[in-house]
Structures are given as C-alpha cells and as structure tokens.
Design an enzyme around this catalytic site. Structure first.
Site, PDB file in Angstrom:
ATOM      1  N   LYS A 197       0.746  -1.141   0.014  1.00  0.00           N
ATOM      2  CA  LYS A 197       0.014  -0.216   0.077  1.00  0.00           C
ATOM      3  C   LYS A 197       0.834   1.379   0.003  1.00  0.00           C
ATOM      4  CE  LYS A 197      -1.532   2.445   3.518  1.00  0.00           C
ATOM      5  NZ  LYS A 197      -1.218   3.786   2.648  1.00  0.00           N
ATOM      6  N   CYS A 309      13.410  11.315   7.817  1.00  0.00           N
ATOM      7  CA  CYS A 309      13.140  10.871   9.213  1.00  0.00           C
ATOM      8  C   CYS A 309      14.627  11.070   9.701  1.00  0.00           C
ATOM      9  CB  CYS A 309      12.632   9.541   9.190  1.00  0.00           C
ATOM     10  SG  CYS A 309      13.486   8.088   8.010  1.00  0.00           S
ATOM     11  N   GLU A 408       9.302  16.473  15.825  1.00  0.00           N
ATOM     12  CA  GLU A 408      10.045  16.334  14.644  1.00  0.00           C
ATOM     13  C   GLU A 408       9.533  17.457  13.538  1.00  0.00           C
ATOM     14  OE1 GLU A 408      11.062  12.575  11.607  1.00  0.00           O
ATOM     15  OE2 GLU A 408       9.343  12.507  12.638  1.00  0.00           O
TER      16      GLU A 408
END
Length: 504
Positions: A197, A309, A408
């Site tokens: 997905k 990330c 973040e």
C-alpha cells in the site's frame, strides 16, 4: 474526468510530460494484482505539490481488492518459496538493471508527484536500485548454524531460515521509490510474497516499480501494488488479516503504535519492522572541522526540504563556534539555495508535500519566535511560489522551552542550540523519546568513541551526514521503531529461524 478544476492546464502538463518521459508506459494508474493491471470505478487524483495540478487519476482500491490481493499473494507463496535462490537473485539483478536503464523516466515521475528537485529524484532512483543489487547478492547467503549440544555429544542441533509468507508493506510519500525498494528487495530475496500500500500522495512511483518488476520476470502474485486513499481503513485491515504474517511500515511513531495495536486484534501474532519518527541531534564539538560540519548540515538538514526521518532536527553548536557557524550557514543558504519547481533549472529545494506539513512547520517556527528564538534567515512561507513552499530557515538561540526542540520538524528549518561541554550536550541530545539517528563532528578520538557510544540512537554519523546506504543496518531505538532494514541483517526480519534437533 479530471477532478482538478483547471482541466486545460492539467492536460497541457500531461502533454508536456509525455514528451519528456521516454517510456510513458511507466506511468500506470491501475492496481497491479496477480501480475495484471486492474482498475476500479472509484478513482482519486494525484497532484503535483509544486503546482497543484492533477497528474493522473488513479484506481482507488478498497477492502475487497486488498483481500483478493492478500489471498493471491498467499497462494503464490506456496510456489515462490520453493524458487531456487539463484533464480530470485537473477530477478533482483534484472530489476536493478531495468531501474538504471529507466532512471531518468522514473526520476521524472517521482519529481512530478513528490516535488523534490529532479537531481534529488535521480539520486533516489539510483539509491533504490542499489537495494535490489545488494539483496541479489544476499539471496544465496541465507545461512543457518550448527550448534554444539549442551546435553549430549551425539545430539546435533542446526538452524535454518525460512520465509514467513505474505508481507504487508506500508510506505510513506517522502521517498516513494526507496522505501518500497528497501522492503521489496528482501521480500523477494527470502522467498516471501507481498501486498504493497503506497502513500496516496505518491502512488505513481510505486506502480512504476510494478512495471519494472513485471518486466524483470517476477512471477505473478509475488508483488501486488494497490493504490488507495482509504489509508486508515486499509491499514487496519491489512494489520488484522490472518494471512498477513508480517507488517513492515515506515512513518510516524503515532501511526506505528496504532498499527501494532490494530494487529493485536487479529487472529495471528505478526512480525513487525517499524522505521518510525526521529529527532536527530547534530553536534558540532569545539574541535570540529567547521568546513565539513557546514557541508554536512546542508544535506543532513535540508535534503528533501527537511522531509526525511533522519534529518538533523536539533543542531547543537559549541558556544565558541556558534557565531561563526551560524553566520557561515546563513551565507551558504542565501547564496546556494534556490526554491521552486523541481523541473526548473538550478532549483535545489522543492515544496512541502501538503497543507498539514507546511502548517506544522509554520506553527513550530512561530512558537520558537514567540519564546525568544532569532530568525537568522527565512522564517516564513514562500507563498509567491505556491501554497506549499516554505523558505529555508535558520533559527538562533533555540532552547528547551520551545516545541521545536522536542517535535520532529519535517521541514526546512534548522534550529541552532548552544552548548558548553560533552556530557551536557549528550544529555540534552538524548532528551527525547525517539532515537533513530544522530550526528556529530569532532577530531578527537576520545570524544568520537565516547559520544558514539553514549548517543541513544540506532545510527550515528561521525564527521558525516551521509549514513544511509544498502550496507548499513537502518533502524532506530526507543520509539523510533523495531528491526533493521538493509545490510546483512536485513534478511533476518523477513525470515523465521527454525531449530532442528537430531538425536542419534
């Protein structure tokens, strides 16, 4: 019908892109299930974040489509697990070669739907291909062990590694080719099958990989790619499905925790690989090579407009170097950065992916300004270029009182933080519930080993901001995830270790 209101502009864009993309069959809009391209009546639009234009309308798969794909992958597993390792290695090598042959087209598709500069997209495609080459070489080397018995010298113990079955692959939009490659390559190498997905923002890169895999000779049903914008519903369904034996996910810590909770509601216990959020410290010690540290921060903080990330999230600079470092960093950004559409000449940085991203970045910057941070450059939206552009920003005198210290950022904002000594900065760097990556610059061998061991992260870059390649075991600690991807350890998470004890 295109859902974008500016239909004429969209059609012109497509005509323009079809002349740029040599092999336009790589732009697929149908789902790839059981080696066939199928579509549904339901569609969703994929847009270019730089322009807001609709690129294509893509098949919108639902629960029934995913159930069918999972069952097909389960059936295909019975045969594919028996495939000779050299055959699987050859398929992986074929994918590697086909990706390199089509790298310009694949990069253009990536830039269209993701917005990153074409040069960066080209780099991602080559990086993605490297995982297929790496695991082509690892596939024949899935070894077991012979273990001496602690009970009887006659008793023999040996171990083998076996594939798991159907793997559910859930990937993000920021590296729409690489994040699939890093997961799909070990799936093939180990004899598993999968259902993918992709992120609904960037399904075209995933579907292009399906075209490549098909041409590479991957048997039908081994890899199934289903675009959908029913993100929550499908994520839950795949996690609970009893035929899915493992989930591998890259994304936020919040969603990773949610998926693990959903998986616990199913009938079977699954394996998990999770590469989740980060809050990477970037430390410039007093004895650092300042030129290298400045060069490192440009890529480590601002690559993909800060939407990675492992981006440097908190930049700690020794107080003796702070003024020079901040001045030179601002100067580099001012002279070398160019914000704009990823296809324009000279553009180094593109837009953020959607409204939520830019709103979050703007909110974090505003909070920092309100609490005393200095805006050294940038600090606002670049609305004249489009609604998703944000100026590359450097904030000075950032402290723990500000949200940006703990959250973040996922945007082109560099928060600079002063520090005095090694123990202090290590303690502050570790003051977070995530631990994916960390970086520091020093020329002192004692500092290097001390800091590398004490930073509570899964990966440490010492005098470099470049830490991701196929040979590196990629993964974090704390709430940054579970397991490792890539490297010789990347096989382990896609296999089950079986012990066999033979008595005389």
């Amino acid at each position: 019908m295109f859902r974008n209101s500016n239909t004429l502009r969209t059609l012109n864009l497509l005509r323009k892109m079809s002349s740029k993309i040599e092999n336009d069959y790589l732009i697929q809009t149908k789902a790839f299930i059981n080696g066939k391209w199928t579509e549904t009546d339901d569609k969703f639009a994929v847009t270019n974040p730089s322009t807001g234009d609709t690129i294509r309308e893509v098949t919108n798969c639902g629960v029934s489509d995913f159930n069918k794909a999972i069952e097909i992958a389960h059936d295909a597993f019975g045969t594919f697990r028996q495939t000779n390792v050299r055959e699987r290695a050859q398929i992986l090598d074929n994918i590697y070669n086909l990706m390199l042959e089509n790298k310009q087209d694949l990069a253009k598709i990536l830039t269209l739907e993701n917005g990153k500069p074409y040069k960066d997209s080209l780099g991602e495609i080559v990086y993605s291909a490297m995982f297929f080459k790496w695991f082509a070489e690892e596939a024949p080397r899935i070894y077991g062990d012979i273990i001496p018995s602690a009970v009887s010298s006659d008793q023999k113990i040996f171990t083998i590694r076996q594939p798991l079955g159907v793997i559910g692959i859930l990937t993000p939009w920021n590296f729409p080719s690489a994040m699939i490659a890093r997961k799909l390559a070990p799936v093939i190498a180990t004899g598993n099958t999968c259902v993918i997905k992709p992120a609904h923002e960037t399904p075209l890169s995933a579907l292009a990989l399906g075209v490549i895999a098909e041409k590479a000779g991957l048997p039908a049903g081994v890899c199934n790619i289903l675009p959908t914008n029913h993100t929550s519903e499908i994520g839950e369904y795949v996690c609970e499905h009893e035929l899915v034996k493992k989930i591998t996910f890259t994304g936020s810590t919040k969603i990773g925790q949610l998926l693990m909770g959903q998986s616990s509601k199913g009938k079977n216990i699954k394996k998990f690989s999770m590469e989740l959020g980060g809050n990477a410290p970037y430390i410039v010690f007093k004895d650092a090579d300042l030129d290298r540290a400045l060069d490192g921060i440009i890529g480590c903080k601002f690559r993909q407009s800060g939407q990675t990330c492992i981006c440097a999230n908190r930049i700690f600079v020794h107080e003796d170097l702070y003024d020079e470092f901040s001045k030179r960093l601002v100067d580099k950004i001012d002279k070398t950065f160019k914000l704009g559409d990823g296809f324009q000449d000279g553009v180094t940085h593109g837009p953020l992916i959607h409204d939520k991203s830019i709103d979050k970045v703007a909110s974090l910057v505003q909070d920092a300004k309100t609490k005393g941070a200095d805006v050294l450059i940038g600090g606002s939206r670049a609305s004249s270029l489009g609604p998703l552009f944000y100026q590359p920003t450097v904030l000075g005198n950032v402290t723990e009182s500000m949200d940006i210290f703990y959250e973040e950022i996922f945007g082109p904002v560099a928060p600079l933080i002063k520090f005095k000594d090694v123990d202090e900065v290590i303690k502050r760097a570790n003051d977070t519930d995530v631990g994916l990556a960390g970086y520091f610059y020093s020329q002192n061998i004692s500092t290097i080993f001390d800091a590398a061991e004490k930073l509570n992260v899964g990966m440490v870059g010492v005098n470099t901001g470049e830490i991701s390649e196929p040979a590196v075991p990629f993964g974090g600690v704390k709430n940054s995830g579970l397991g490792k991807e890539g490297s010789k350890y990347g096989i382990d998470d896609y296999t089950e270790l079986k012990a066999i004890i033979v008595a005389p």
